[in-house]
Design a protein around this motif. Structure first.
Motif, PDB file in Angstrom:
ATOM      1  N   ARG A 145      82.949  23.980  25.163  1.00 12.81           N
ATOM      2  CA  ARG A 145      82.193  22.722  24.868  1.00 12.81           C
ATOM      3  C   ARG A 145      81.489  22.146  26.214  1.00 12.81           C
ATOM      4  NH1 ARG A 145      79.263  21.973  21.116  1.00 12.81           N
ATOM      5  NH2 ARG A 145      81.004  21.905  19.598  1.00 12.81           N
ATOM      6  N   THR A 195      75.953  26.812  22.636  1.00 18.08           N
ATOM      7  CA  THR A 195      76.291  25.915  21.693  1.00 18.08           C
ATOM      8  C   THR A 195      76.719  26.138  20.543  1.00 18.08           C
ATOM      9  OG1 THR A 195      74.717  24.269  22.582  1.00 18.08           O
ATOM     10  CG2 THR A 195      75.440  23.561  20.538  1.00 18.08           C
ATOM     11  N   ALA A 196      76.299  27.038  19.691  1.00 15.96           N
ATOM     12  CA  ALA A 196      76.839  27.895  18.665  1.00 15.96           C
ATOM     13  C   ALA A 196      78.256  28.259  19.002  1.00 15.96           C
ATOM     14  CB  ALA A 196      75.884  28.762  18.200  1.00 15.96           C
ATOM     15  N   GLU A 244      85.098  25.308  18.288  1.00 15.12           N
ATOM     16  CA  GLU A 244      85.863  23.966  17.806  1.00 15.12           C
ATOM     17  C   GLU A 244      86.387  24.214  16.387  1.00 15.12           C
ATOM     18  OE1 GLU A 244      85.670  19.571  18.530  1.00 15.12           O
ATOM     19  OE2 GLU A 244      84.384  20.962  19.513  1.00 15.12           O
ATOM     20  N   ARG A 245      85.829  24.811  15.523  1.00 14.75           N
ATOM     21  CA  ARG A 245      86.324  25.185  14.239  1.00 14.75           C
ATOM     22  C   ARG A 245      87.795  25.952  14.299  1.00 14.75           C
ATOM     23  NH1 ARG A 245      80.688  25.588  13.221  1.00 14.75           N
ATOM     24  NH2 ARG A 245      80.876  27.897  13.444  1.00 14.75           N
ATOM     25  N   ASP A 264      80.544  25.314  19.254  1.00 12.32           N
ATOM     26  CA  ASP A 264      80.785  24.828  17.672  1.00 12.32           C
ATOM     27  C   ASP A 264      81.955  25.716  16.943  1.00 12.32           C
ATOM     28  OD1 ASP A 264      78.777  22.834  18.016  1.00 12.32           O
ATOM     29  OD2 ASP A 264      77.270  24.005  17.043  1.00 12.32           O
TER      30      ASP A 264
END
Length: 554
Positions: free
Chosen positions: A127, A150-151, A157-158, A154
């Motif tokens: 991140r 960024t993807a 993060e999940r 993301d």
């Protein structure tokens, strides 16, 4: 069996990333249409990671010699620093910042082999990496490597709360990046028209795939998809993608030069530099921190970009590349002939660029490797190249580079210049309109007819051709040998000039170093005018470190 997120994993990551980018380099080069269609993104990313890998190996070697083992902070810090000092092109510079962002988190956390803690640390590192890339780019554009980063964050993060630890987070980030990459042609018009995905994002997917492999212990060699969702016919190959990209490339109204340099400067000075460079051109990326920065910008006035760096701090390893021609396609129009010159200072780099040469600027004690010279020859985009090493110590390095370039179909002549002033003389008579052999003879003759000298300050007591010198003495070297030992820079310089002009001469060239006193040039010009009638003097601000003055007599 998944591997822990530690120094060994970083080392493995570097090796796997080099292998992946080595496989993908040509394919990534072929789809490079944004921000400039100059066909080198894959090569730039490979060279950036190569520098990162060398730094990591050096860290391991240093710890081994001390009988210790590097920690995660040591390894990831070395990787980021190596990428920073070796970053090439827009994409390489952004990846260097991405690695620096990861380092800020991982070095601070010193993540352990514990799956939960490592996974959380990697999630936050990815991140921070994505956010730092946006901070580095003056005008972020979606559909590029920034979007892919960024993807990846993301997706990480999940996955951070799952049981698979850092390996599962890395694999999720890789898959998220792959999905985002496939969508880039719909986000950036130039990619859609060319029918290809973003080249920088393609390289990042390869890099994240290598991280996932390093942590999972499972190697995947699935090629990165370079085509858009509605691909060109497979039989068309990369050449078709290049032709399709022509409609979306920058034309004559775009900047003519890419300027890259390392810069030693404080935060405030860099903030002012960003503002100034943003007004000079586009594709501005400034990465780094803690006093060391990598600056990348596309401009029409390369000299002004370098001068801005000089005002901000101490620029070095300056690379100036001409995009070649009014229309910058993926394969730039090949020039008939070009000059590549190694120079010791920022001012000389700007001077060479203004004269149409491709400069490779270096600092004392940091000579370029043959691979760096080969890359400069490639970036000259010419069928014939004159290579000016401008240093007797670079003779073998330059010869190796010339030989490598010849195997790639470039006709290279190594002009035996032993000093930057000989290089200036050779460049002054360079004429692409005459035959290659005639140009070689003219440039070699001009260099050979120029006697060269330099002023230096002794670092310690030693024996010389002129006697014993003490630390702090001013040394006047003529044609490579110490001829004068003095205590005052100006007095020693006038003595050197008198000795050189006693054998005759029509022109004196003075190249001022970064530490030259402001009055030096004026006093030496006056001395030549009063003592040596009919001898002209020309002065350049070379900005070189180590030698406060270079002298040439023709």
């Amino acid at each position: 069996m998944p591997n822990p997120l530690d120094a060994a994993a970083v080392r493995a990551w570097c090796g796997l990333a080099l292998e992946a980018l080595g496989r993908e380099r040509e394919r990534i080069d072929a789809i490079n249409v944004y921000p400039v269609a100059d066909g080198d993104t894959g090569t730039n990313l490979y060279l950036t990671l190569e520098s990162a890998a060398r730094a990591v190996e050096a860290a391991f070697d240093g710890h081994a010699s001390a009988g210790t083992a590097p920690g995660l902070a040591d390894a990831i810090g070395a990787m980021a620093h190596g990428a920073l000092i070796g970053a090439r092109g827009n994409s390489g510079t952004i990846v260097a910042q991405l690695l620096r962002g990861m380092t800020e988190v991982l070095a601070a956390d010193a993540a352990t082999a514990d799956a939960g803690r490592s996974a959380e640390a990697l999630r936050r590192a990815l991140r921070r990496a994505a956010a730092s890339t946006y901070e580095a780019v003056a005008h972020p554009v979606e559909g590029t490597v920034l979007t892919v980063a960024t993807a990846a964050a993301d997706a990480a993060e999940r996955a951070a709360g799952r049981t698979g630890g850092a390996a599962e987070v890395a694999r999720a980030a890789h898959e998220g990046a792959r999905s985002a990459l496939r969508a880039t042609p719909g986000q950036l018009a130039v990619l859609g028209r060319a029918g290809v995905v973003d080249a920088g994002g393609c390289g990042l997917v390869a890099l994240l795939g290598a991280l996932a492999d390093a942590l999972s212990g499972e190697t995947s060699v699935t090629p990165v998809a370079v085509r858009a969702d509605a691909p060109l016919p497979e039989a068309a190959g990369c050449e078709a993608a290049t032709r399709a990209a022509a409609d979306g490339c920058h034309h004559a109204d775009g900047p003519a030069f890419e300027v890259i340099y390392l810069l030693e400067a404080g935060d405030d000075a860099v903030a002012r530099l960003r503002t100034r460079l943003d007004g000079l051109g586009d594709s501005l990326v400034v990465v780094g921190g803690d006093g060391l920065w990598n600056v990348h910008v596309h401009v029409d006035d390369a000299g002004a970009a370098v001068e801005a760096g000089i005002e901000a701090g101490r620029p070095y390893r300056i690379r100036i590349t001409h995009f070649g021609g009014a229309t910058r396609l993926k394969e730039p129009a090949m020039a008939a002939r070009a000059v590549v010159a190694v120079v010791p200072g920022a001012g000389l780099a700007g001077l060479c660029a203004e004269a149409g040469a491709t400069p490779v600027a270096v600092r004392p004690g940091e000579p370029p490797a043959s691979g760096e010279l080969v890359q400069a020859i490639r970036q000259a985009h010419a069928r014939e190249v004159m290579l000016l090493p401008n240093d007797p110590e670079l003779r073998h390095t330059a010869a190796a580079a010339a030989e490598q370039a010849r195997t790639e179909g470039v006709r290279v002549a190594l002009i035996p210049t032993r000093s930057a002033v000989q290089g200036i003389a050779a460049l002054a008579v360079h004429e692409p309109g005459r035959s290659f052999d005639e140009d070689v003879v003219a440039m070699t003759s001009a260099a050979g007819a120029t006697r060269y000298a330099e002023l230096a300050v002794a670092e310690r007591q030693s024996w010389t051709m002129a006697g014993v010198c003490q630390a702090g003495d001013v040394l006047g070297l003529i044609d490579g040998d110490v001829a004068v030992i003095g205590s005052d820079l100006t007095v020693t310089a006038t003595t050197v000039l008198d000795r050189m002009l006693s054998a005759g001469g029509e022109m004196v060239t003075l190249v001022l170093g970064a530490q030259a006193p402001p009055s030096l040039a004026e006093r030496l010009e006056r001395h030549v005018r009063e003592r040596h009638l009919a001898v002209d003097t020309v002065v350049y601000d070379g900005g070189q470190h180590g030698a406060p003055l270079l002298i040439g007599v023709e």
